[in-house]
Design an enzyme around this catalytic site. Sequence first.
Site, PDB file in Angstrom:
ATOM      1  N   TYR A   1     -35.562 -20.945  91.095  1.00  0.00           N
ATOM      2  CA  TYR A   1     -36.220 -20.626  89.822  1.00  0.00           C
ATOM      3  C   TYR A   1     -37.690 -21.048  89.887  1.00  0.00           C
ATOM      4  CZ  TYR A   1     -36.995 -20.867  84.706  1.00  0.00           C
ATOM      5  OH  TYR A   1     -37.474 -20.701  83.428  1.00  0.00           O
TER       6      TYR A   1
ATOM      7  N   ASN B   1     -40.361 -10.621  80.851  1.00  0.00           N
ATOM      8  CA  ASN B   1     -39.876 -11.915  80.350  1.00  0.00           C
ATOM      9  C   ASN B   1     -38.508 -12.322  80.911  1.00  0.00           C
ATOM     10  OD1 ASN B   1     -39.586 -14.076  78.141  1.00  0.00           O
ATOM     11  ND2 ASN B   1     -37.900 -12.678  77.648  1.00  0.00           N
TER      12      ASN B   1
ATOM     13  N   LYS C   1     -41.118 -18.759  89.648  1.00  0.00           N
ATOM     14  CA  LYS C   1     -42.125 -18.991  88.606  1.00  0.00           C
ATOM     15  C   LYS C   1     -43.493 -19.346  89.210  1.00  0.00           C
ATOM     16  CE  LYS C   1     -39.274 -18.263  85.173  1.00  0.00           C
ATOM     17  NZ  LYS C   1     -39.340 -16.986  84.448  1.00  0.00           N
TER      18      LYS C   1
END
Length: 243
Positions: A153, A82, A157
């Site tokens: 980022y 996570n 992802k």
Amino acid sequence: MPVANITGAASGIGLALSRQFTEQGWNVTLADVDVLGGQRAAEELSDQTFFHKTDVLNWDDVASLYKKTVEKFGRIDYVAANAGVADFQSLYEKNDGEPQKPNLRTIDIGLNGQIYCLYLAAHYFRQNGWNGGTIVFTSSNAGLYKLPTNPQYAAAKYGIIGLVRSVAPVFQKENIRVNCICPAFVPTGLEPQFLLKVMPSDHLTPMSNIMRAFDNCAKDSGLVGQVAECSQGNIFYREQVEY
Ligand SMILES: NC(=O)c1ccc[n+]([C@@H]2O[C@H](COP(=O)([O-])OP(=O)(O)OC[C@H]3O[C@@H](n4cnc5c(N)ncnc54)[C@H](O)[C@@H]3O)[C@@H](O)[C@H]2O)c1
């Protein structure tokens, strides 16, 4: 009692998930670079938890996290990979002089560190025999759509989604289930404070919906290779584009 390993557990989504699992009676290892926050969280949650200082981009840290979890609780059933961070450096900056090597730490944490977690999870899940295990990555809406303010980022992802869709059918043969969730805007420490102030509350995704998505992955053995977009109160399981 089932055992979960959760990275990025000192705050936000990881902390909420650690709380949810301990309330359900699980043993939980909280892993984070934030030592103070992680220790405080583990102490507050219950004696079914412990904190392990872990920088997910450091292989030795992650290997030690898994080893210590098995030493303490005997097994690992569920991994929440996570931890994630926003961009450290703008890819749009202009240099008058010689360009310097860019800081790619966001990719190292958001993608490479997650691959360490997967590799180790598979190793320890195999020790459970046919019971296998479940790993859930926290991707993002930024892995499904564009995010010009944080392109590294977004790249990390998107990478997680490609990883999940690629490995899930293979690991499924060993009863190792791989899925990811893609939260929209959840009010946590990750999000800029000025945005939280101006964002209408009905545009936010409640933490309870994210917890529901993690819970589904724990309980529904039919979920394999899924990309669960969590937006406001909804969970949409997104398919890959047609060939
Ligand atoms: N909050 C949102 O709106 C949102 C939306 C989509 C995806 N996500 C993703 O959810 C995950 C959790 O984020 P959050 O919103 O709870 O943010 P957060 O900042 O509250 O929590 C992130 C945690 O990760 C830890 N961390 C940072 N670098 C680390 C490293 N190298 N090794 C181990 N731990 C590290 C931090 O110390 C922190 O405790 C992230 O992957 C994030 O990208 C969040």
